[in-house]
Design a protein around this motif. Structure first.
Motif: not given
Ligand code: SAH
Length: 251
Positions: A147-152, A172-173, A178-180, A203-211
């Motif tokens: 019940g505490q998974e990131l999705e929740k 994570v993104p 789907p929520y943000y 943004t959620l779509s760009t952060i992975a590559n940037k990190t």
């Protein structure tokens, strides 16, 4: 004799509390979490202090130091990173002390999520955008309770401060979009308040590559939400038409 669990703050030795410094100044035994606590704070200890790095110790070894300190009636400063109440593993130490009949106190510290917000010069709560902050993590060797998974956690679109999860910056993104929404602001703050602090914003779509490009793999927080860096909403607190306990409305 007492054991003091001390929050060292996020890194910069200036961000330790006055109370913590006062205790360090009179502690002849100090155990500190060398993996994340800035060793600069050790300068507050007396010259003759015995200093141990818990990174190379087991819980039993830490407890053994408390036992010895009890025998010689000497206080121990047990220094944890940020605030000890968050992912600090102090509970098992406190249980050990209770069994031995040793008194202890906890001295709060500035948590890394607060230092990250300061580095970003952002509020984590913004009127009409987010009035809740979730401090969470993704599962690692420590599983997430059901019940505490990131999705929740994402379902209320609160501001998320995600600890211990930089290695999952790709997953994570995907979970949060789907929520943000894909355009939701995200910041990854590496070593907030340290001299080598790095801030990656996207943004959620760009952060992975940037990190990944920035080479950040650990010691970072993932801060997600529409409040991150938002402008254009104003709190009622300073609104001239809004009266409260300390001020009458001017109109
Ligand atoms: N009690 C600590 C958290 C310990 S868990 C606190 O209150 O901050 C360790 C995790 O905290 C790291 O994996 C990272 O996610 C985060 N962290 C600790 N120090 C940090 C810093 N200076 N900058 C960014 N993240 C940090």
């Amino acid at each position: 004799m007492k054991v003091y669990f001390i929050g060292a703050g996020p890194g910069d030795p200036d961000l330790i509390t006055v109370r913590a410094v006062k205790i360090l100044e009179r502690s002849k035994i100090c155990i500190y979490a060398g993996s994340l606590v800035n060793p600069d704070i050790l300068k507050y200890l007396p010259k003759e202090a015995r200093i141990l790095d818990s990174a190379s110790m087991t819980l039993d070894e830490v407890i053994a130091v408390y036992k010895e300190a009890k025998e010689i009636d000497e206080d121990v400063a047990r220094v944890h990173t940020g605030d000890p109440s968050l992912y600090g593993a102090i509970n098992e130490q406190m249980e050990g002390l209770e069994e031995m009949g040793v008194e202890y106190d906890v001295v709060p510290g500035v948590s890394s999520f607060q230092a990250a917000a300061a580095a970003l010069k952002t509020e984590l709560t913004m009127p009409e955008i987010s009035q809740a902050v979730v401090l969470t993590r993704t599962s690692g060797r420590t599983p997430m309770p059901e019940g505490q998974e990131l999705e929740k956690m994402a379902q209320n679109q609160a501001t998320l401060c995600i600890f211990l999860s930089t290695h999952k910056i790709k997953e994570v993104p995907d979970t949060l979009i789907p929520y943000y929404g894909a355009d939701c602001p995200v910041a990854v703050v590496y070593k907030a308040s340290w001299p080598d602090q790095i801030i990656v914003q996207g943004t959620l779509s760009t952060i992975a590559n940037k990190t990944v490009s920035a080479g950040i793999k650990k010691t970072a927080l993932i801060m997600v939400g529409h409040a991150i860096g938002a402008r254009g909403t104003t709190s009622k607190l300073y609104d001239k038409n809004f009266s409260h306990e300390f001020r009458k409305a001017t109109k």
